[in-house]
Design an enzyme around this catalytic site. Structure first.
Site, PDB file in Angstrom:
ATOM      1  N   GLY A   1      40.824  95.427  23.441  1.00  0.00           N
ATOM      2  CA  GLY A   1      41.864  95.534  24.457  1.00  0.00           C
ATOM      3  C   GLY A   1      43.140  95.060  23.810  1.00  0.00           C
ATOM      4  N   THR A   2      43.976  96.007  23.416  1.00  0.00           N
ATOM      5  CA  THR A   2      45.122  95.621  22.624  1.00  0.00           C
ATOM      6  C   THR A   2      46.094  96.782  22.589  1.00  0.00           C
ATOM      7  OG1 THR A   2      45.718  94.778  20.463  1.00  0.00           O
ATOM      8  CG2 THR A   2      44.153  96.541  20.488  1.00  0.00           C
TER       9      THR A   2
END
Lengths: 255, 285
Positions: B55-56
């Site tokens: 998640g980035t």
């Protein structure tokens, strides 16, 4: 925490089948055969929480001393904190057998380093060693959630926080373990320091005095023991500063 | 079952003659593998336990002056934010950067390893490694671990003899050369802003602002991205960090709060209350 079976046999009737996960021979049954799966897990979670806080010239590392398995308490007096080098201490929660193996591995590597370099390992060096040691077991990880605390070469406090496979980061404070989701927001509230990624750079070390940091740690564990069943019994606090390392204890709830 | 660990071995023996006192620690490290009946199932469980932080939003693009690289700094484990200050732009060497998306430990370890191999290349060949070469080294290592559960989505950005270079490398073994990439859960949002504002002949300040805005907008809409938006520039003299801004503060910088004129202000007036009370008492009596 229950050690979960990877796959639970689907129906009770499976008990009549000759149980052998590796064997291809099975007594044929008049009903559908279910594949037998191994339901032994090499891991267990012994619970517990650890915290570390870095100061301008000190570092506080603390962990509770309760060791549990499932709903049982195995002992109230187990230390999760290990001194790796003169100015470097590690606290780990998770599966204590893996933690013990990890501590032994690091101690041995540190001894070799001392023989080769004629000096103790610095905290940042030990931090990277721990990261590599954890990653070498990437496909069969150490179930160990670590915080490393100590003084760097200039005498400033430093704390490194890890995940189970070795990703690490230098921070001003951290908590790991079963109570970390309770403890971390409180530490963020009290200690939130500017991110080290900001430019122009701002100091990540907490402005607290040593006595205030120890008091904060005691408060934090008292609160965590109220709401986390795996945290309690006794709190072990280790303080590293220019004078050396000292240890303190505080009683926590035993229920 | 032993894996190909040539990626981990160094050229010269580190410990001296093997097999002596330091046996067990002296041998070049190799990855142990467990021997369960169901390797895949066990790996799935191990991955669940590890729950790699993903998640980035990361992005990189080539423009006239060089390469611009930017990333957020949030690491999430499921719904829990495990850190708001993760370094997602990794400095491989003074003229090459790598970005981190996927498993944090995987990216950190293999980028550090890539840095070692790049340095060894320099020592062995008396010249710097090209971006093409570095990305190929990494891609080959990741390909050999394909299917084992590594999770890496990285961009290798650098400046070599042929000018600026940008490659996307992932843990499936893919390697792509390109001018613009964005990787991560926030990448759709970043692409929207990036593709809209991109021109090849931008100045460094314009390009930095475009990169910062793209990361900011991704953190605004993607829950798994946030923290500090870092922007790096890679030029002929190597990389330089241009800015690191908290995205919360960027919001107020881009959308400042304008104090609106107040028409009627509520003020506490004591005497009105007293009069009311008298009237009530008067009525009651």
């Amino acid at each position: 925490m229950k050690s979960d079976a990877i796959n639970v046999p689907q129906n009770e009737i499976a008990a009549f089948l000759y149980f052998s996960p590796l064997s291809t021979k099975c007594f044929s049954a008049p009903f559908t055969m279910t594949k037998q799966q191994a339901n032994w897990s090499p891991y267990d979670n012994n619970g517990g929480s650890c915290v570390a806080i870095a100061g301008a010239d000190y570092c506080v590392i603390a962990a509770d001393t309760r060791m549990s398995t499932g709903y049982n308490i195995l002992t109230r007096d187990y230390s999760k904190i290990c001194k790796l080098a003169d100015k470097c201490v590690m606290a780990s929660s998770g599966f204590q057998a893996d933690v013990k193996a990890l501590q032994k591995q690091l101690a041995a590597r540190h001894l070799i380093y001392q023989h080769q370099h004629n000096k103790q390992m610095s905290c940042p060096a030990m931090a990277q060693l721990l990261s590599n040691t954890l990653y070498y077991k990437r496909f069969f990880p150490y179930y160990s959630f670590n915080v490393l605390g100590g003084l760097d070469n200039e005498g400033k406090g430093c704390v490194f926080t890890y995940d189970a496979v070795g990703s690490y980061e230098k921070v001003g404070y951290s908590s790991q373990g079963s109570g970390s989701t309770l403890i971390m927001p409180f530490l963020d509230n009290q200690l939130k320091s500017p991110s080290p990624l900001l430019l122009p750079a701002q100091d990540a070390v907490t402005p607290l005095m040593e006595a205030e940091a120890i008091d904060l740690v005691k408060t934090v564990f008292a609160s965590a023991s109220e709401r986390d069943i795996y945290t309690g019994d006794k709190l072990e606090i280790v303080v590293i500063n220019a004078d050396g390392i000292r240890r303190e204890y505080m009683d926590l709830r035993k229920d | 079952m032993k894996l190909d660990t040539s990626g981990l071995e160094s050229v010269a023996p580190v410990w001296g003659a093997p097999g002596e006192l330091v046996d067990g620690f002296a041998a070049a490290p190799s990855f142990e593998l467990p021997n369960p009946a169901d390797f895949d199932g066990f790996q799935k469980e191990a991955i669940q336990m590890v729950k790699p932080a993903k998640g980035t939003t990361t992005l990189a693009f080539i423009f006239k002056e060089g390469v611009m690289v930017a990333a957020d700094s949030r690491a999430s484990m499921g719904g829990y934010i495990s850190s708001q200050s993760v370094k997602k732009i990794i400095e491989i060497n003074p003229y090459m950067l790598g970005t981190m998306a996927g498993g944090a430990a995987d990216c950190q370890f293999w980028h550090r390893n890539l840095g070692i191999k790049c340095r060894l290349h320099e020592l062995a060949n008396k010249r710097r490694i090209s971006v093409t070469g570095a990305s190929k080294l990494l891609a080959n290592i990741l390909y050999s671990y394909r299917g084992m559960g590594l999770s890496i989505g990285t961009m290798i950005a650098g400046w070599d003899e042929t000018g600026p270079g940008l490659y996307y490398v992932d843990s499936e073994g893919g390697r792509l050369k390109g001018m613009r990439f964005s990787v991560g859960s926030g990448s759709p949002y970043a692409y929207g802003v990036l593709d809209n504002g991109y021109r090849y002949d931008m100045s460094i300040e314009e390009a930095a602002e475009l990169a910062r805005r793209a990361i900011y907008h991704a953190t605004f809409r993607d829950g798994a991205s946030g923290g500090v938006a870092s922007v790096y520039y890679v030029g002929p003299n190597g990389w330089k960090k241009l800015s690191g801004d908290d995205v919360g503060e960027l919001y107020y910088k881009y959308y400042p709060v304008i104090p609106s004129t107040v028409e009627q202000e509520m003020v506490e007036v004591e005497w009105e209350v007293e009069v009311e009370q008298e009237m009530v008492e008067g009525a009651g009596a």
